[in-house]
Design a protein around this motif. Sequence first.
Motif, PDB file in Angstrom:
ATOM      1  N   SER A  35      30.911  41.392  11.834  1.00 42.75           N
ATOM      2  CA  SER A  35      29.779  40.871  12.453  1.00 42.75           C
ATOM      3  C   SER A  35      29.845  39.534  12.656  1.00 42.75           C
ATOM      4  O   SER A  35      29.219  39.136  13.724  1.00 42.75           O
ATOM      5  N   ARG A  46      25.989  35.425  18.370  1.00 42.82           N
ATOM      6  CA  ARG A  46      26.842  36.085  17.125  1.00 42.82           C
ATOM      7  C   ARG A  46      26.834  35.333  16.132  1.00 42.82           C
ATOM      8  O   ARG A  46      26.920  35.299  14.674  1.00 42.82           O
ATOM      9  N   ALA A  48      25.646  43.881  13.724  1.00 42.24           N
ATOM     10  CA  ALA A  48      24.853  42.825  13.581  1.00 42.24           C
ATOM     11  C   ALA A  48      24.614  42.151  12.300  1.00 42.24           C
ATOM     12  O   ALA A  48      24.605  42.738  11.385  1.00 42.24           O
ATOM     13  N   LEU A  56      25.596  46.635  18.436  1.00 37.53           N
ATOM     14  CA  LEU A  56      24.404  46.791  17.666  1.00 37.53           C
ATOM     15  C   LEU A  56      24.610  47.346  16.107  1.00 37.53           C
ATOM     16  O   LEU A  56      24.224  47.028  15.322  1.00 37.53           O
TER      17      LEU A  56
END
Length: 202
Positions: free
Chosen positions: A118, A130, A70, A67
């Motif tokens: 990220s 991702r 991100a 989280l």
Amino acid sequence: MSAPRLLLLAGGIAILLAAWIGPLPALALTRFWAHMVMHLMVVAIAAPLIALALAGSRYDPAARLPLLFAPLPAAFLELVVIWGWHAPVAHDAARMRPEIFVAEQASFLAVGFLVWMSALGGAARVRRERAAGGVGALLLTSMHMGLLGVLLALAPRPLYEACLGVFDQQVGGVMMLAVGGSVYLAGALWLLADLLREEARS
């Protein structure tokens, strides 16, 4: 950690040391191009090297804290930090006060690493999702860095007190456009090509 990963990590750390301990901090007091060289060494060279060293390893922070890492929020945060530090008041303050300079450089490294980590990292089970977000994050960063570079290069007068003149500023702007925008764009295209190869194999 494998030898290639250690080489990437060592390379990233060496780039940071070269940017922060070499002659550039002193030059950046009066030369905008030197500030831009430092900025690009941190966010466009050191940060991706360190992220590549950690991505997919047991030290990958994006796998442990998904989280926090991100891709798109990270890219928006980098946008705020980069544009904020290039506001004339903030930029001149960082050139004149050592503690503000340290805060500026630390925030450049933090957001640069956040965006690259990220985009490149994360657990294997969600790697494709991702990576898709990483493509968007790197493209967004490429665009806003390119835009900032264009604005600096085309400005008809110096925007900063800590600047030798409009030509010095224009050189820095061209560097941001040519190097910063290109490195993030190359990262996005590399991720996209990897995604397409995975799609073709599945």
